[in-house]
Write a protein that holds these residues in place. Structure first.
Motif, short mmCIF file in Angstrom:
data_model
loop_
_atom_site.label_atom_id
_atom_site.label_comp_id
_atom_site.label_asym_id
_atom_site.label_seq_id
_atom_site.Cartn_x
_atom_site.Cartn_y
_atom_site.Cartn_z
N PHE A 77 0.84 -1.19 0.00
CA PHE A 77 0.00 0.00 0.00
C PHE A 77 0.88 1.24 0.00
O PHE A 77 1.79 1.38 0.82
N ALA A 78 0.61 2.16 -0.94
CA ALA A 78 1.38 3.39 -1.07
C ALA A 78 0.73 4.50 -0.25
O ALA A 78 -0.40 4.88 -0.53
N PRO A 79 1.42 5.01 0.78
CA PRO A 79 0.84 6.08 1.60
C PRO A 79 0.40 7.28 0.78
O PRO A 79 1.07 7.68 -0.18
N GLY A 80 -0.71 7.84 1.17
CA GLY A 80 -1.23 9.02 0.49
C GLY A 80 -1.97 8.72 -0.79
O GLY A 80 -2.32 9.65 -1.53
N THR A 81 -2.18 7.43 -1.10
CA THR A 81 -2.87 7.06 -2.34
C THR A 81 -3.98 6.07 -2.02
O THR A 81 -4.25 5.75 -0.86
N THR A 82 -4.61 5.57 -3.05
CA THR A 82 -5.59 4.50 -2.91
C THR A 82 -5.18 3.33 -3.81
O THR A 82 -6.03 2.67 -4.42
N LEU A 123 -7.31 0.32 -5.49
CA LEU A 123 -8.17 -0.36 -4.53
C LEU A 123 -9.62 -0.03 -4.87
O LEU A 123 -10.05 1.12 -4.72
N ALA A 124 -10.34 -1.01 -5.32
CA ALA A 124 -11.73 -0.79 -5.69
C ALA A 124 -12.58 -0.64 -4.44
O ALA A 124 -12.34 -1.31 -3.43
N GLU A 158 -5.63 -4.90 2.60
CA GLU A 158 -4.74 -4.29 1.62
C GLU A 158 -4.00 -3.07 2.18
O GLU A 158 -2.86 -2.79 1.81
N TYR A 159 -4.66 -2.31 3.08
CA TYR A 159 -4.01 -1.14 3.66
C TYR A 159 -2.79 -1.51 4.49
O TYR A 159 -1.90 -0.68 4.71
N LEU A 160 -2.72 -2.76 4.95
CA LEU A 160 -1.64 -3.19 5.83
C LEU A 160 -0.43 -3.71 5.06
O LEU A 160 0.66 -3.84 5.64
N ALA A 161 -0.61 -4.01 3.79
CA ALA A 161 0.47 -4.61 3.00
C ALA A 161 1.68 -3.67 2.93
O ALA A 161 1.58 -2.52 2.51
N GLY A 162 2.83 -4.19 3.37
CA GLY A 162 4.06 -3.39 3.35
C GLY A 162 4.30 -2.60 4.62
O GLY A 162 5.30 -1.89 4.73
N HIS A 163 3.41 -2.71 5.59
CA HIS A 163 3.52 -1.97 6.84
C HIS A 163 3.33 -2.94 8.01
O HIS A 163 2.56 -3.89 7.91
N GLU A 164 4.02 -2.69 9.11
CA GLU A 164 3.81 -3.50 10.30
C GLU A 164 2.48 -3.12 10.95
O GLU A 164 2.05 -1.97 10.88
N THR A 165 1.86 -4.09 11.60
CA THR A 165 0.63 -3.83 12.34
C THR A 165 0.67 -4.60 13.65
O THR A 165 0.73 -5.84 13.65
N LEU A 166 0.69 -3.88 14.75
CA LEU A 166 0.69 -4.52 16.06
C LEU A 166 -0.73 -4.97 16.40
O LEU A 166 -1.69 -4.26 16.13
#
Length: 356
Positions: A17-22, A35-36, A235-243
């Protein structure tokens, strides 16, 4: 434990997921996958119904076991999303098993890495007496994007209170000074008992759902633009850590009530009126309590100075920065010396003016 990975339609690598985009963006070929819309809505859950459901304590829930589809490596983690420890591919766990409360909402990252550097640059440049090495944090590759779990609570409160109302009045007092009799006006307060009922609706009282990050720093990242949140989707979590959360919703509710209490007491004081108020007791009933679990974006950067690690947090949506910083003894000493010199110069100039 199942997990999700999102292959690039162009080169087959895993997109993020690219920050600041959809969009989900491939870090290798740059291809983007929009992201539909899902048509989902963010829901609030009844706390009364939730409290009666069987559920495992979060401390007893086993770590997620990820099997990377790219290199086949197996990774154990208590995070909802992570990266493969061998090839770095993004991994997102399926959290629909029912062992834990599922996230209902996510505030997607809006600050990308270049914007992060600018935010850190502005923050470090404003830190007086910080060592020069602190500027290196603006390019630190140790910074990582992490979604942190938070609880939100809504409630309709009705509070009965007992206290006292103080009304000021003035009296004339006679006193003797230098052999003369004089008068003066003295303020007094007349207290009377007071009681009543106040009501207030609370919406989205935000409580941190993790103990891994110091609340004193997280609180400084507020306010969060919660209306910009989206219904949860992995999908928003892809590429980012999530606790995942380690604060149970029951504990979160008690903390939320402690946040509501001073606001309710303020309502009681307003209702009492007068010039002063004393609130002795407040009995509050909480009705229509709802809650949800949501994920908020935070960039976490680490800075090592003199053998000690300092953590810096950046709001992944607004760019607000908070955290610890070291102090430069040399800069402080130089500032003290400079201040002393200024004082000496001023004293000398005053003395010279007097002599002339």
């Amino acid at each position: 434990m199942t997990q999700t990975q999102y292959p690039c339609a162009n080169c087959g690598a895993n997109v993020e997921f690219a920050p600041g985009t959809t969009v989900l963006k491939c870090p290798y070929c740059g291809a983007e996958t929009p992201l539909a819309p899902t048509g989902q809505q963010i829901r609030e859950h009844s706390y009364a119904q939730f409290a009666g459901l069987p559920r495992k304590p979060v401390a007893t829930v086993a770590p997620h076991v990820f099997t990377c589809k790219g290199c086949g490596a197996i990774t154990q983690s208590d995070k909802i999303s992570d990266r493969c420890q061998f090839c770095g591919a993004p991994l997102v766990a399926d959290v629909s098993s029912g062992d834990m409360v599922m996230p209902e909402a996510v505030l997607p990252f809006g600050v990308d890495r270049p914007a992060l550097r600018e935010a850190l640059k502005a923050w470090t440049s404003s830190r007086w007496f910080a060592p020069n090495g602190l500027k290196k944090v603006t390019t630190a590759e140790s910074s990582h994007s992490t979604y942190l779990p938070h609880w939100t609570y809504d409630a309709r409160t009705v509070s009965n209170y007992w206290g006292e109302r103080g009304d000021h009045y003035w009296v004339t007092e006679t006193y003797t000074e230098d052999g003369e009799t004089r008068t003066r006006q003295v303020q007094k307060t007349r207290w009377s008992s007071a009681s009543g009922t106040v009501a207030r609706d609370f919406d989205d009282v935000l409580i941190t759902g993790t103990t891994r990050v110091a609340p004193k720093h997280l609180d400084k990242l507020e306010p969060w633009p919660l209306p910009e949140s989206e219904p949860y989707r992995p999908e928003y979590l892809a590429g980012h850590e999530t606790l995942r959360y380690d604060v149970e919703p029951e504990s979160g509710l008690e903390t939320a009530k402690s946040r509501m209490a001073p606001i309710i007491e303020g309502d009681c004081r307003d209702d009492i009126g007068g010039d002063e108020q004393r609130v002795h007791q407040v009995d509050t009933q909480y009705g229509d309590v709802t809650f949800k679990l949501m994920l908020l974006p935070v960039w976490i950067a680490c800075y090592l100075h003199a053998g000690k690690t300092y953590n810096i947090l950046v709001n992944g949506r607004t760019g607000e920065v908070a955290g610890e910083r070291p102090y430069s003894a040399a800069k402080i000493a130089a500032a003290v010396i400079a201040a002393i010199l200024v004082i000496v110069v001023i004293v000398v100039l005053i003395a010279m003016n007097k002599q002339s």
